[in-house]
Design an enzyme around this catalytic site. Structure first.
Site, mmCIF file in Angstrom:
data_model
loop_
_atom_site.group_PDB
_atom_site.id
_atom_site.type_symbol
_atom_site.label_atom_id
_atom_site.label_comp_id
_atom_site.label_asym_id
_atom_site.label_seq_id
_atom_site.Cartn_x
_atom_site.Cartn_y
_atom_site.Cartn_z
ATOM 1 N N GLU A 215 19.557 73.172 -37.455
ATOM 2 C CA GLU A 215 18.640 74.312 -37.498
ATOM 3 C C GLU A 215 17.310 73.758 -37.966
ATOM 4 O O GLU A 215 17.152 73.424 -39.135
ATOM 5 C CB GLU A 215 19.194 75.400 -38.430
ATOM 6 C CG GLU A 215 18.483 76.720 -38.312
ATOM 7 C CD GLU A 215 17.270 76.795 -39.211
ATOM 8 O OE1 GLU A 215 16.150 76.518 -38.709
ATOM 9 O OE2 GLU A 215 17.422 77.106 -40.394
ATOM 10 N N CYS A 249 11.689 79.155 -42.062
ATOM 11 C CA CYS A 249 11.751 78.473 -40.764
ATOM 12 C C CYS A 249 11.457 79.407 -39.605
ATOM 13 O O CYS A 249 11.073 78.945 -38.521
ATOM 14 C CB CYS A 249 13.106 77.803 -40.581
ATOM 15 S SG CYS A 249 14.504 78.932 -40.652
#
Length: 470
Positions: A215, A249
């Site tokens: 990720e 993120c």
């Protein structure tokens, strides 16, 4: 008991070998046994909630304690509770169609899972990965970030208090420890962090053919359509961008605004931020940048843009001077149409800076997005169904939230992950359970002729011939 601080590769391997031996020595955990492990993790978050809030705040220099209580305690707690509630259903064999017998998938634990968790949500993302790995019946080794040392040490103490080292182990330490951790022959490795580091993680995992879930983030674009409720859109974008001072993120990284609406965007953003933060420097709800290194990185983006003649609009309601401060706070700043050659338009920002990109037509927006690395998230604000479908069908991103930002990440029934440079694989909810499981194909043939076995007598030829049809 060992603190697992600055262990060598051999010492980390010894813990992994101990976990794998324990895993192989017993039958796979039942649903009840897995739920009991998850209950222990739930208890840790509840019992240590105040300590978690204080440790994270200390690591950041300053972080909103209320935001931390929601993001680092409540959010992973809800993940664990939902996992617990649905686990028995996830574990059931999955029947597959076959006309020649009985076919199904049997989900089995992989063995030992390695999790490298980041600094921006140090507890949330560690326990989120832990939820899926424990649900799948695995043993777990966790390497938290060295950028949040107090939180990492707290998690190590917490986990040691309720889990044996054969069940869950926390390995703390710096980059050398992280490198040694990635070099282990895990049965699966989950990494959350920067794309640049993800390449090293994947390279190390490849030496042992360890499958990875990465990720990695990226530059998540936000689009405001001319059909959007403009004030609501700006409010939600600024609200999302200010969560954790942009250190998320999936934070909106840059925003496309109709060219005739740019001034209105700036004015609305100022009003929205002033309503949340009448002052910033000593405001307990406004989070600091994590450390000096990232503070200087963000200041470098601003300096380069300023020297290039980009207009910088500080959202600083009280006009405070940040030059002398105890922490690493940065005034939220809009950048009007910075050039694509600037670092602020090339790197993931991960801070309270928001470039504004004016546009004439949505096709140019989609073309711009498609000409760049595929992002972890994309956000579209608008009420035009055809336009929304155009954006969804013609762009590729890890996930999308419509008429808001970030919210898709909190939906446990949706997989969370990137695509291309923003990551590979996914987890959360049932998808996390499956990521950390092996879906073993099982087939029980029905009685009948075997068309592959000689002698190929005439009746067999007739059967084969009758089946070769359009």
């Amino acid at each position: 008991m060992s603190t697992n601080e600055n262990l060598s590769g051999a010492q980390i391997r010894a813990i992994m070998d101990k976990q794998r031996a324990a895993f192989l020595a017993v039958d796979p955990y039942t649903a009840e046994q897995r739920i009991e492990l998850i209950d222990r993790a739930i208890g840790l978050l509840v019992d240590h909630a105040d300590e978690i809030v204080e440790a994270v705040s200390a690591d950041f220099g300053h972080r909103s304690k209320d935001f931390t209580r929601v993001s680092e305690v409540l959010s992973p707690l809800m993940t664990l509770k939902q996992t617990k509630a649905q686990l028995a259903e996830w574990m059931k064999p999955e029947q597959r169609h076959s006309e020649r017998g009985e076919a199904w998938l049997q989900y089995q634990p992989l063995g030992v899972i390695g999790i490298l968790s980041p600094w921006n949500f140090p507890v949330n993302l560690a326990f989120g990965g832990l939820a899926g790995a424990l649900a799948a019946g695995n043993r777990v080794m966790l390497k938290p970030s060295e950028f949040t040392p107090r939180t990492s040490e707290l998690m190590a103490r917490m986990i040691r208090s309720v889990f044996s080292e054969e069940e869950v182990a926390v390995i703390t330490g710096g980059p050398e420890v992280g490198q040694a951790f990635c070099a282990q022959p895990f049965d699966h490795l989950l990494f959350t962090g920067a794309t640049s580091i993800g390449k090293h993680v994947m390279r190390a995992a490849a030496e042992n053919l360890v499958p990875v879930t990465l990720e990695l983030g990226g530059k998540s674009p936000t689009i405001i359509s001319r059909s959007a409720d403009f004030k609501t859109a700006v409010t939600k974008i600024i609200t999302g961008k200010m969560h954790n001072a942009g250190q998320i993120c999936v934070a909106p990284d840059y925003v496309f605004v109709p060219e005739e609406k740019v001034e209105e965007f700036i004015a609305t953003a100022k009003a929205v931020l002033g309503g949340y933060f009448p002052s910033l420097k000593d405001n307990p709800d406004f989070t600091s940048v994590i450390n000096a290194r990232h503070f200087e990185r963000l200041q470098g983006y601003l300096s380069e843009a300023r020297e290039a003649g980009v207009e910088l609009i500080e959202l600083n309601p009280a006009g405070e001077d940040f030059s002398n401060q105890e922490h690493h706070k940065i005034a939220p700043t809009l950048l009007r149409n910075p050039g694509d050659e600037l670092k602020v338009m090339q790197d993931e920002i991960f801070g309270p800076l928001l470039p504004i990109k004016p546009y004439k037509d949505l096709t140019e927006v989609v073309a711009y997005i498609n000409a760049r690395p595929r992002p972890l998230a994309l956000y579209y604000f608008g009420s035009d169904a055809a336009e929304e479908a155009f954006v969804l069908n013609r762009t590729l991103s890890g996930g999308v939230t419509l008429n808001d930002v970030i919210k898709h990440v909190g939906v446990e029934s949706l997989p969370f992950g990137g695509v291309g440079p923003s990551g590979m694989g996914s987890y959360h909810g049932k998808d996390g359970f499956r990521t950390f499981s092996h879906a073993k194909a099982v087939f029980r043939p029905a009685d009948g002729p075997d068309l592959m076995r000689p002698p190929y007598v005439e009746p067999v030829r007739q059967i084969v011939g009758s089946l070769i049809t359009r």
